[in-house]
Design an enzyme around this catalytic site. Structure first.
Site, PDB file in Angstrom:
ATOM      1  N   LYS A   1      46.998 -63.984  39.646  1.00  9.58           N
ATOM      2  CA  LYS A   1      46.226 -62.775  39.319  1.00  9.58           C
ATOM      3  C   LYS A   1      47.057 -61.513  39.476  1.00  9.58           C
ATOM      4  CE  LYS A   1      41.917 -63.516  41.475  1.00  9.58           C
ATOM      5  NZ  LYS A   1      41.483 -64.850  41.149  1.00  9.58           N
TER       6      LYS A   1
ATOM      7  N   LYS B   1      30.756 -71.374  40.709  1.00 13.98           N
ATOM      8  CA  LYS B   1      30.784 -69.904  40.624  1.00 13.98           C
ATOM      9  C   LYS B   1      30.169 -69.429  39.313  1.00 13.98           C
ATOM     10  CE  LYS B   1      34.453 -67.228  39.909  1.00 13.98           C
ATOM     11  NZ  LYS B   1      35.780 -66.673  40.203  1.00 13.98           N
TER      12      LYS B   1
ATOM     13  N   ASP C   1      47.802 -65.002  44.408  1.00 17.36           N
ATOM     14  CA  ASP C   1      46.405 -65.255  44.063  1.00 17.36           C
ATOM     15  C   ASP C   1      46.267 -66.013  42.730  1.00 17.36           C
ATOM     16  OD1 ASP C   1      43.746 -65.238  44.627  1.00 17.36           O
ATOM     17  OD2 ASP C   1      43.375 -63.159  44.033  1.00 17.36           O
TER      18      ASP C   1
ATOM     19  N   LYS D   1      40.842 -59.131  47.635  1.00 17.48           N
ATOM     20  CA  LYS D   1      40.517 -59.789  46.354  1.00 17.48           C
ATOM     21  C   LYS D   1      40.235 -58.740  45.287  1.00 17.48           C
ATOM     22  CE  LYS D   1      39.887 -64.022  45.794  1.00 17.48           C
ATOM     23  NZ  LYS D   1      40.881 -65.033  45.493  1.00 17.48           N
TER      24      LYS D   1
HETATM   25  P1  NAI Z   1      38.249 -72.572  51.573  1.00 18.69           P
HETATM   26  O1  NAI Z   1      37.637 -71.541  52.421  1.00 18.69           O
HETATM   27  O2  NAI Z   1      37.440 -73.731  51.155  1.00 18.69           O
HETATM   28  O3  NAI Z   1      39.557 -73.137  52.257  1.00 18.69           O
HETATM   29  C1  NAI Z   1      40.413 -72.361  53.028  1.00 18.69           C
HETATM   30  C2  NAI Z   1      40.863 -73.163  54.224  1.00 18.69           C
HETATM   31  O4  NAI Z   1      41.811 -72.390  54.932  1.00 18.69           O
HETATM   32  C3  NAI Z   1      39.766 -73.507  55.192  1.00 18.69           C
HETATM   33  O5  NAI Z   1      39.720 -74.900  55.404  1.00 18.69           O
HETATM   34  C4  NAI Z   1      40.130 -72.771  56.479  1.00 18.69           C
HETATM   35  O6  NAI Z   1      39.773 -73.473  57.628  1.00 18.69           O
HETATM   36  C5  NAI Z   1      41.629 -72.651  56.309  1.00 18.69           C
HETATM   37  N1  NAI Z   1      42.323 -71.575  57.030  1.00 18.69           N
HETATM   38  C6  NAI Z   1      41.975 -70.288  57.212  1.00 18.69           C
HETATM   39  N2  NAI Z   1      42.938 -69.624  57.871  1.00 18.69           N
HETATM   40  C7  NAI Z   1      43.938 -70.502  58.091  1.00 18.69           C
HETATM   41  C8  NAI Z   1      45.203 -70.427  58.710  1.00 18.69           C
HETATM   42  N3  NAI Z   1      45.628 -69.294  59.255  1.00 18.69           N
HETATM   43  N4  NAI Z   1      45.976 -71.525  58.744  1.00 18.69           N
HETATM   44  C9  NAI Z   1      45.541 -72.695  58.204  1.00 18.69           C
HETATM   45  N5  NAI Z   1      44.338 -72.833  57.622  1.00 18.69           N
HETATM   46  C10 NAI Z   1      43.555 -71.747  57.557  1.00 18.69           C
HETATM   47  O7  NAI Z   1      38.797 -71.786  50.282  1.00 18.69           O
HETATM   48  P2  NAI Z   1      39.273 -72.360  48.883  1.00 18.69           P
HETATM   49  O8  NAI Z   1      38.143 -72.289  47.935  1.00 18.69           O
HETATM   50  O9  NAI Z   1      39.972 -73.626  49.085  1.00 18.69           O
HETATM   51  O10 NAI Z   1      40.307 -71.213  48.446  1.00 18.69           O
HETATM   52  C11 NAI Z   1      41.500 -71.090  49.154  1.00 18.69           C
HETATM   53  C12 NAI Z   1      42.152 -69.753  48.883  1.00 18.69           C
HETATM   54  O11 NAI Z   1      42.514 -69.675  47.527  1.00 18.69           O
HETATM   55  C13 NAI Z   1      41.281 -68.548  49.191  1.00 18.69           C
HETATM   56  O12 NAI Z   1      42.053 -67.538  49.759  1.00 18.69           O
HETATM   57  C14 NAI Z   1      40.820 -68.112  47.822  1.00 18.69           C
HETATM   58  O13 NAI Z   1      40.508 -66.758  47.755  1.00 18.69           O
HETATM   59  C15 NAI Z   1      42.030 -68.462  46.997  1.00 18.69           C
HETATM   60  N6  NAI Z   1      41.686 -68.659  45.609  1.00 18.69           N
HETATM   61  C16 NAI Z   1      40.755 -69.587  45.253  1.00 18.69           C
HETATM   62  C17 NAI Z   1      40.427 -69.761  43.925  1.00 18.69           C
HETATM   63  C18 NAI Z   1      39.406 -70.734  43.468  1.00 18.69           C
HETATM   64  O14 NAI Z   1      39.036 -70.691  42.343  1.00 18.69           O
HETATM   65  N7  NAI Z   1      38.946 -71.640  44.275  1.00 18.69           N
HETATM   66  C19 NAI Z   1      41.109 -69.009  42.893  1.00 18.69           C
HETATM   67  C20 NAI Z   1      42.014 -68.016  43.385  1.00 18.69           C
HETATM   68  C21 NAI Z   1      42.320 -67.912  44.686  1.00 18.69           C
HETATM   69  C1  DG6 Z   2      35.104 -64.989  43.996  1.00 18.33           C
HETATM   70  O1  DG6 Z   2      35.581 -64.184  43.014  1.00 18.33           O
HETATM   71  C2  DG6 Z   2      36.031 -65.940  44.634  1.00 18.33           C
HETATM   72  C3  DG6 Z   2      37.448 -65.840  44.259  1.00 18.33           C
HETATM   73  O2  DG6 Z   2      38.282 -66.454  45.185  1.00 18.33           O
HETATM   74  C4  DG6 Z   2      37.638 -66.362  42.887  1.00 18.33           C
HETATM   75  O3  DG6 Z   2      36.855 -67.481  42.626  1.00 18.33           O
HETATM   76  C5  DG6 Z   2      39.009 -66.687  42.564  1.00 18.33           C
HETATM   77  O4  DG6 Z   2      39.837 -65.666  43.014  1.00 18.33           O
HETATM   78  C6  DG6 Z   2      39.116 -66.892  41.094  1.00 18.33           C
HETATM   79  O5  DG6 Z   2      39.004 -65.686  40.451  1.00 18.33           O
HETATM   80  P1  DG6 Z   2      39.015 -65.523  38.921  1.00 18.33           P
HETATM   81  O6  DG6 Z   2      38.749 -64.081  38.700  1.00 18.33           O
HETATM   82  O7  DG6 Z   2      40.367 -65.915  38.413  1.00 18.33           O
HETATM   83  O8  DG6 Z   2      37.928 -66.394  38.382  1.00 18.33           O
END
Ligand code: NAI
Ligand code: DG6
Length: 529
Positions: free
Chosen positions: A485, A413, A312, A361
């Site tokens: 994380k 966010k 994460d 999460k």
């Molecule tokens: P998002 O929802 O925009 O993108 C995720 C993508 O994964 C989507 O396009 C979805 O269709 C695809 N997906 C889901 N299951 C799948 C599978 N089995 N195989 C292939 N593709 C699959 O999310 P985002 O914002 O890009 O975040 C991605 C991940 O990173 C999430 O799990 C999120 O919790 C984690 N994360 C994001 C952070 C951030 O600040 N954006 C920070 C920390 C973690």
């Molecule tokens: C809501 O908390 C969505 C999450 O996926 C966070 O944005 C992401 O894990 C980042 O978390 P943090 O606590 O490092 O800002």
């Protein structure tokens, strides 16, 4: 699409009997100083220790690819588009003027490390951290990957609504050339039901062994077609629910392989990707919070000597917490409660609005202060041996995490944290933090850092005293902790959550590999006559 970029040649040379340079390697001797503490009847006997290691770094940076699972999501599409913008030096108009592409937010591309002092001036000398050892440049990464959504990458970027319109407009033709992500594994039980409409790009069938082989073939083909030396496989897909840990199913290397063969229902898509990468000998990094690395996967990585890291991304609210909580506790102030709230409106937030995915999460966001509290039993009561419930774990601040999905705010966010602490003689202090930014623009540079660092760590070997051969590092890459994380560490060893300590470990390790001592703030020359 991959113009050769001009790179700085190696320009840091350590002149020391401990550091040797050949065409192929940098080899450095390092003295690891520590202390053994013997505890008996409340008495501490401390014996300083010193162990000698040698680190050998392969100088040639191989051609490196990143295969993202979830490539069409906000982070995946933002990563592709921003690398394209940097590679082609595409600038864009905003209401404030012209914006140049950059890698701000990447520790490896935008921060420096102190390497010593200039004798004539006494001034400290800082260099880009990326210059300490040879590292792949993000512009040179070859990217590809999978998504259960088959939207082509130009459209995926538009759907994400992260980047300014004028940048999207200019990178669109490049993104269109990337085309559609590869079909992926979709087991609806593991992500929120609200993602179902997106899942139109799926590897058919329910045979998990066939899925494993399919992913392994994808990795091999991507590597061969792009003539890569290394592929980092990166989970940036939706957060999954936790897998149940079941003895006989996912507790050992053989059991997890058997569970995949039997298509056991508790094997998640992310675990299949991790196992595929391990069996292909390519590193796997988990950028989401779920327990992809069930004990059987860690055991398999150990057995195959294949690298894994996670979990994460520690991007915003939690990163600040891993600084603030440590600051308070180390200042002798006692946080009584930490209440963390955030809302966001992107697809990640939508997925996290389902309870089992939120739970994953919540766990990774909540564990981040545990070690700081454990380190100060002057402020917090220690665990009571033999006790049950709270007393068994020792005193701990109240810590809650709330996430709400508010579509209107999109990727921007908003996070609010309250730190409520006890101060001198019964006083109380409240610190409130409000943090607002594009979630994906904090996260994307971390994906780059994790990929670049992982590739580097696959080129570093070590040998201890009396060992003749150099060996690879331990498969769980805990040096990635700074960006995670819930850092995955060698089983049985302590997790370090403090951002300062994580950074210090990284700097010290990189410097050790060129034969320099870690960061010393002793600065003796400034303290003596
Ligand atoms: P998002 O929802 O925009 O993108 C995720 C993508 O994964 C989507 O396009 C979805 O269709 C695809 N997906 C889901 N299951 C799948 C599978 N089995 N195989 C292939 N593709 C699959 O999310 P985002 O914002 O890009 O975040 C991605 C991940 O990173 C999430 O799990 C999120 O919790 C984690 N994360 C994001 C952070 C951030 O600040 N954006 C920070 C920390 C973690
Ligand atoms: C809501 O908390 C969505 C999450 O996926 C966070 O944005 C992401 O894990 C980042 O978390 P943090 O606590 O490092 O800002």
């Amino acid at each position: 699409i991959h113009p050769t970029a001009v790179r700085r040649p190696d320009y840091i040379t350590v002149q020391s009997e401990n550091t040797a340079y050949t065409d192929n390697h940098i080899t450095a001797k390092y003295l690891d100083r520590g202390a053994d503490v013997l505890i008996s009847d409340g008495q501490f006997t401390v014996k300083p220790t010193v162990k000698t290691y040698e680190f050998q770094t392969t100088r040639k940076v191989g051609k490196t690819g990143i295969m993202m699972i979830g490539m069409g999501g906000n982070n995946g599409s933002t990563l592709c588009a921003t690398i394209v913008a940097n590679r082609h030096q595409i600038s864009w108009h905003t209401k404030d003027g012209i914006q140049q592409p950059n890698y701000i937010g990447s520790v490896l591309r935008a921060s420096t490390v102190r390497i010593g002092t200039e004798p004539s001036t006494g001034k400290e000398v800082h260099v880009p951290i990326s210059d300490v050892l040879p590292m792949v440049h993000p512009n040179d990464l070859v990217f590809g990957g999978w998504d259960i959504s088959g939207l082509p990458m130009d459209k995926a970027m538009e759907r994400a609504k992260v980047l300014e319109y004028d940048l999207q407009r200019q990178v669109k033709p490049h993104m269109a050339l990337i085309g559609r992500p590869l079909p992926s594994i979709y087991y609806p039980d593991f992500i929120a039901a609200n993602q179902e409409a997106r899942a139109d790009n799926i590897i058919p069938g329910t045979d998990k062994q066939a899925h494993l082989e399919h992913i392994r073939a994808d990795i091999r083909r991507f590597k061969a077609e792009n003539q890569l030396d290394r592929v980092v496989v990166f989970w940036t897909a939706n957060t999954e629910r936790y897998s149940e840990i079941i003895p006989g199913v996912n507790d050992t290397a053989d059991n997890i392989l058997a569970a995949i063969k039997n298509s056991h229902s508790e094997v998640s898509p992310s675990t299949i990707f991790a196992v595929a990468s391990i069996l292909e000998g390519e590193p796997f990094v988990n950028g989401a919070p779920q327990n992809t690395f069930v004990p059987g996967v860690i055991a398999l990585a150990e057995r195959e000597k294949s690298f894994i890291g996670g979990d994460d991304l520690k991007s915003g609210q939690t990163k600040l917490k891993s600084v603030l909580a440590e600051f308070l506790v180390n200042a002798g102030i006692k946080p009584l409660s930490i209440a963390s709230y955030n809302h966001l409106g992107n697809n990640d937030g939508h997925n996290l609005s389902a309870e089992p995915q939120f739970k994953s999460k919540e766990i990774s966001k909540s564990s981040v202060v545990d070690d700081m509290v454990d380190a100060n039993r002057l402020l917090y009561k220690p665990p009571v041996p033999g006790a049950k419930g709270k007393a068994a774990k020792g005193e701990h601040p109240d810590h809650i995490v709330v996430i709400k999905y508010v579509p209107a705010v999109g990727d921007s966010k908003r996070a609010i944290d309250e730190y409520y602490s006890e101060i001198f003689c019964g006083g109380r202090q409240t610190i409130n933090i409000f943090n607002e930014c594009e979630d994906s623009l904090l996260a994307t540079p971390l994906i780059l850092d994790l990929t670049i660092l992982t590739e580097l760590l696959t080129r570093i070997k070590y040998r201890g005293e009396g060992q003749t051969d150099f060996a690879p590092l331990y498969p769980v890459l805990s040096l990635l902790s700074y960006m995670c994380k819930a850092p995955l560490v060698k089983p049985g060893t302590d997790v370090v959550n403090s951002l300062g300590r994580q950074r210090n470990a990284l700097d010290s390790f990189l410097k050790a590999c060129i034969g320099l001592e870690g960061n010393s703030d002793l600065l003796l020359e400034t303290r003596i006559c």
